[in-house]
Design a protein around this motif. Structure first.
Motif, PDB file in Angstrom:
ATOM      1  N   GLU A  88       0.822  -1.210   0.000  1.00 27.93           N
ATOM      2  CA  GLU A  88       0.000   0.000   0.000  1.00 27.93           C
ATOM      3  C   GLU A  88       0.854   1.256   0.000  1.00 27.93           C
ATOM      4  N   HIS A  89       1.966   1.241   0.732  1.00 35.09           N
ATOM      5  CA  HIS A  89       2.780   2.464   0.783  1.00 35.09           C
ATOM      6  C   HIS A  89       3.403   2.771  -0.571  1.00 35.09           C
ATOM      7  N   TYR A  90       3.630   1.738  -1.401  1.00 32.85           N
ATOM      8  CA  TYR A  90       4.109   1.999  -2.757  1.00 32.85           C
ATOM      9  C   TYR A  90       2.992   2.583  -3.616  1.00 32.85           C
ATOM     10  N   PHE A  91       1.792   2.019  -3.539  1.00 32.49           N
ATOM     11  CA  PHE A  91       0.665   2.599  -4.268  1.00 32.49           C
ATOM     12  C   PHE A  91       0.476   4.058  -3.879  1.00 32.49           C
ATOM     13  N   ARG A  92       0.541   4.325  -2.594  1.00 32.83           N
ATOM     14  CA  ARG A  92       0.342   5.688  -2.100  1.00 32.83           C
ATOM     15  C   ARG A  92       1.396   6.635  -2.681  1.00 32.83           C
ATOM     16  N   ALA A  93       2.644   6.197  -2.676  1.00 30.99           N
ATOM     17  CA  ALA A  93       3.724   7.034  -3.202  1.00 30.99           C
ATOM     18  C   ALA A  93       3.575   7.257  -4.699  1.00 30.99           C
ATOM     19  N   LEU A  94       3.167   6.226  -5.443  1.00 32.98           N
ATOM     20  CA  LEU A  94       2.981   6.369  -6.881  1.00 32.98           C
ATOM     21  C   LEU A  94       1.855   7.348  -7.193  1.00 32.98           C
ATOM     22  N   MET A  95       0.746   7.229  -6.476  1.00 33.17           N
ATOM     23  CA  MET A  95      -0.361   8.153  -6.700  1.00 33.17           C
ATOM     24  C   MET A  95       0.051   9.595  -6.413  1.00 33.17           C
ATOM     25  N   THR A  96       0.756   9.791  -5.314  1.00 31.04           N
ATOM     26  CA  THR A  96       1.189  11.142  -4.946  1.00 31.04           C
ATOM     27  C   THR A  96       2.122  11.720  -6.006  1.00 31.04           C
ATOM     28  N   ALA A  97       3.038  10.895  -6.505  1.00 28.26           N
ATOM     29  CA  ALA A  97       3.996  11.368  -7.507  1.00 28.26           C
ATOM     30  C   ALA A  97       3.314  11.682  -8.834  1.00 28.26           C
ATOM     31  N   THR A  98       2.343  10.854  -9.258  1.00 35.88           N
ATOM     32  CA  THR A  98       1.641  11.167 -10.507  1.00 35.88           C
ATOM     33  C   THR A  98       0.856  12.459 -10.364  1.00 35.88           C
ATOM     34  N   LEU A  99       0.262  12.672  -9.220  1.00 37.75           N
ATOM     35  CA  LEU A  99      -0.492  13.906  -8.998  1.00 37.75           C
ATOM     36  C   LEU A  99       0.425  15.112  -9.051  1.00 37.75           C
ATOM     37  N   GLU A 100       1.592  14.996  -8.450  1.00 36.87           N
ATOM     38  CA  GLU A 100       2.536  16.116  -8.450  1.00 36.87           C
ATOM     39  C   GLU A 100       2.983  16.464  -9.868  1.00 36.87           C
ATOM     40  N   ARG A 101       3.137  15.449 -10.716  1.00 34.38           N
ATOM     41  CA  ARG A 101       3.553  15.726 -12.095  1.00 34.38           C
ATOM     42  C   ARG A 101       2.368  16.067 -12.994  1.00 34.38           C
ATOM     43  N   GLY A 102       1.168  15.710 -12.588  1.00 36.01           N
ATOM     44  CA  GLY A 102      -0.018  15.986 -13.395  1.00 36.01           C
ATOM     45  C   GLY A 102      -0.287  14.960 -14.462  1.00 36.01           C
ATOM     46  N   ILE A 103       0.131  13.705 -14.220  1.00 38.36           N
ATOM     47  CA  ILE A 103      -0.212  12.622 -15.138  1.00 38.36           C
ATOM     48  C   ILE A 103      -1.177  11.684 -14.423  1.00 38.36           C
ATOM     49  N   ALA A 104      -1.782  10.777 -15.179  1.00 34.08           N
ATOM     50  CA  ALA A 104      -2.798   9.896 -14.623  1.00 34.08           C
ATOM     51  C   ALA A 104      -2.205   8.574 -14.157  1.00 34.08           C
ATOM     52  N   ILE A 105      -2.843   7.994 -13.164  1.00 36.91           N
ATOM     53  CA  ILE A 105      -2.547   6.627 -12.754  1.00 36.91           C
ATOM     54  C   ILE A 105      -3.756   5.783 -13.148  1.00 36.91           C
ATOM     55  N   GLU A 106      -3.493   4.580 -13.631  1.00 38.51           N
ATOM     56  CA  GLU A 106      -4.572   3.794 -14.212  1.00 38.51           C
ATOM     57  C   GLU A 106      -5.311   2.954 -13.176  1.00 38.51           C
ATOM     58  N   ILE A 107      -6.640   2.989 -13.265  1.00 44.79           N
ATOM     59  CA  ILE A 107      -7.489   2.013 -12.600  1.00 44.79           C
ATOM     60  C   ILE A 107      -7.691   0.895 -13.609  1.00 44.79           C
ATOM     61  N   ASN A 108      -7.100  -0.264 -13.353  1.00 45.38           N
ATOM     62  CA  ASN A 108      -7.043  -1.345 -14.334  1.00 45.38           C
ATOM     63  C   ASN A 108      -7.720  -2.584 -13.780  1.00 45.38           C
ATOM     64  N   SER A 109      -8.845  -2.952 -14.371  1.00 46.96           N
ATOM     65  CA  SER A 109      -9.634  -4.068 -13.855  1.00 46.96           C
ATOM     66  C   SER A 109      -8.996  -5.416 -14.110  1.00 46.96           C
ATOM     67  N   SER A 110      -7.999  -5.496 -14.971  1.00 50.16           N
ATOM     68  CA  SER A 110      -7.351  -6.762 -15.274  1.00 50.16           C
ATOM     69  C   SER A 110      -6.310  -7.145 -14.229  1.00 50.16           C
ATOM     70  N   TYR A 111      -5.690  -6.160 -13.591  1.00 51.27           N
ATOM     71  CA  TYR A 111      -4.573  -6.428 -12.690  1.00 51.27           C
ATOM     72  C   TYR A 111      -4.916  -6.275 -11.215  1.00 51.27           C
ATOM     73  N   LEU A 112      -5.794  -5.352 -10.885  1.00 49.66           N
ATOM     74  CA  LEU A 112      -6.010  -5.033  -9.478  1.00 49.66           C
ATOM     75  C   LEU A 112      -6.670  -6.198  -8.738  1.00 49.66           C
ATOM     76  N   ALA A 113      -5.967  -6.721  -7.750  1.00 48.53           N
ATOM     77  CA  ALA A 113      -6.498  -7.842  -6.975  1.00 48.53           C
ATOM     78  C   ALA A 113      -7.530  -7.380  -5.961  1.00 48.53           C
ATOM     79  N   ASP A 114      -7.407  -6.144  -5.500  1.00 48.92           N
ATOM     80  CA  ASP A 114      -8.341  -5.590  -4.521  1.00 48.92           C
ATOM     81  C   ASP A 114      -8.759  -4.206  -4.997  1.00 48.92           C
ATOM     82  N   MET A 115      -9.714  -4.170  -5.918  1.00 46.90           N
ATOM     83  CA  MET A 115     -10.170  -2.904  -6.479  1.00 46.90           C
ATOM     84  C   MET A 115     -10.689  -1.945  -5.403  1.00 46.90           C
ATOM     85  N   PRO A 116     -11.535  -2.397  -4.446  1.00 48.19           N
ATOM     86  CA  PRO A 116     -12.021  -1.456  -3.431  1.00 48.19           C
ATOM     87  C   PRO A 116     -10.906  -0.778  -2.636  1.00 48.19           C
ATOM     88  N   ALA A 117      -9.851  -1.511  -2.303  1.00 50.01           N
ATOM     89  CA  ALA A 117      -8.753  -0.912  -1.546  1.00 50.01           C
ATOM     90  C   ALA A 117      -8.026   0.139  -2.376  1.00 50.01           C
TER      91      ALA A 117
END
Length: 249
Positions: free
Chosen positions: A181-210
Motif C-alpha cells: 500500500e505504501h508503494y501505491f500511495r507514493a505512486l499516486m502522490t507522484a503522478t499527482l505532483e507531475r499531473g499525469i494519470a494513474i490507471e485504474i485497471n480491472s485486469s490487474y487489481l487484486a483488490d479494487m475497493p482498496a
C-alpha cells in the motif's frame, strides 16, 4: 478552482483526465487500454470499434504494445484513422503501451512512435538487470519484485514522456497477488505532483475497493482501462466501477 483541480490536459488530441473525486458517471464511460490483433489482442481494429460502439462507450484508446524497433506503427495508425470516422459516437485515440528500461525513466519506444500517439501508457513488464538483459521473476522474492517495480515506476513518473502510469504494481500483483500500500500511495502522490494519470485497471487489481479507497484519499488524476485483449473485455473496468458506486450522478 485551482489548476490542480481542473482537468489537466490542454492538447485537443489527448484524453482529458480528471481527478478521482471529480469523476462523473459519464466520465467512467471510456476504455483507455485496448489491444488488437496488431500485437497480442484477438480482434481487429474494426471489430473493436464496432463492439465499443454497441456497448455505448464514449471514448476508446488503442494502446498497442511497442518496442524501440517497432516499424508497423504508421500502418496501425492509418488503419485506426481510416476506420474511426464511421463511428461518430466514439472519440478514438491512437496510443501505445511501452515498458520501462531503467530507474531513470528510459522507455522501450522510438521517438517517431511517441510523436504519433495521442496517449502513451508507461508500464513495468520486465525487470532489467542493468546489463542489457532481464531478471528472472522466479528467483526474486515478493519484496524484491515490488521494490524494483516501484523504482522503475517512479522513474517513469518523474522523467518519462508518458500520459498514464498503467497497471501500477502489475508484475507484483500478477505473480504474488499483492503490492504494498505504501508503494501505491507514493505512486499516486507522484503522478499527482507531475499531473499525469494513474490507471485504474480491472485486469490487474487484486483488490479494487482498496485501490479506490486510496484514490479517494489522495485524489490523483486517473485513467480507466480494462487492458482489453478480447471483445468481451471492452468496458469491463467501466462496469466494475459503476457496480462499486464510483462516479457522481
Amino acid at each position: 478552482m485551482t489548476s490542480m483541480d481542473a482537468q489537466r490536459n490542454t492538447d485537443p488530441r489527448k484524453p482529458l483526465f480528471s481527478r478521482f473525486r471529480d469523476l462523473s458517471r459519464e466520465q467512467l464511460n471510456v476504455e483507455l487500454q485496448v489491444h488488437t490483433s496488431w500485437t497480442d489482442g484477438r480482434a481487429t481494429v474494426l471489430e473493436v470499434l464496432q463492439t465499443a460502439s454497441e456497448r455505448g462507450l464514449a471514448e476508446l484508446a488503442f494502446t498497442e504494445h511497442v518496442r524501440e524497433e517497432t516499424s508497423w506503427f504508421p500502418d496501425f495508425k492509418d488503419e485506426i484513422l481510416s476506420a474511426a470516422p464511421r463511428f461518430d459516437n466514439l472519440r478514438v485515440y491512437v496510443g501505445c503501451e511501452t515498458k520501462a528500461m531503467d530507474d531513470n525513466g528510459s522507455l522501450d519506444v522510438s521517438q517517431s512512435v511517441l510523436d504519433a500517439c495521442d496517449i502513451v501508457l508507461g508500464v513495468v513488464h520486465r525487470l532489467p538487470d542493468g546489463k542489457g538483459g532481464y531478471l528472472d521473476f522466479d528467483k526474486l522474492s515478493f519484496e524484491e519484485t515490488a521494490e524494483i517495480e516501484f523504482r522503475l515506476s517512479m522513474g517513469m513518473i518523474k522523467n518519462a514522456p508518458i500520459d498514464v502510469l498503467a497497471h501500477p504494481g502489475g508484475m507484483s500483483l500478477r505473480r504474488h497477488g499483492r503490492f504494498p500500500e505504501h508503494y501505491f500511495r507514493a505512486l499516486m502522490t507522484a503522478t499527482l505532483e507531475r499531473g499525469i494519470a494513474i490507471e485504474i485497471n480491472s485486469s490487474y487489481l487484486a483488490d479494487m475497493p482498496a485501490f479506490l479507497a486510496l484514490c479517494g484519499e489522495i485524489n490523483p488524476f486517473v485513467s480507466i482501462g480494462s487492458d482489453a485483449h478480447k471483445l468481451s473485455e471492452l468496458g469491463r473496468c467501466r462496469d466494475q466501477l459503476i457496480e462499486l458506486g464510483v462516479g457522481r450522478s
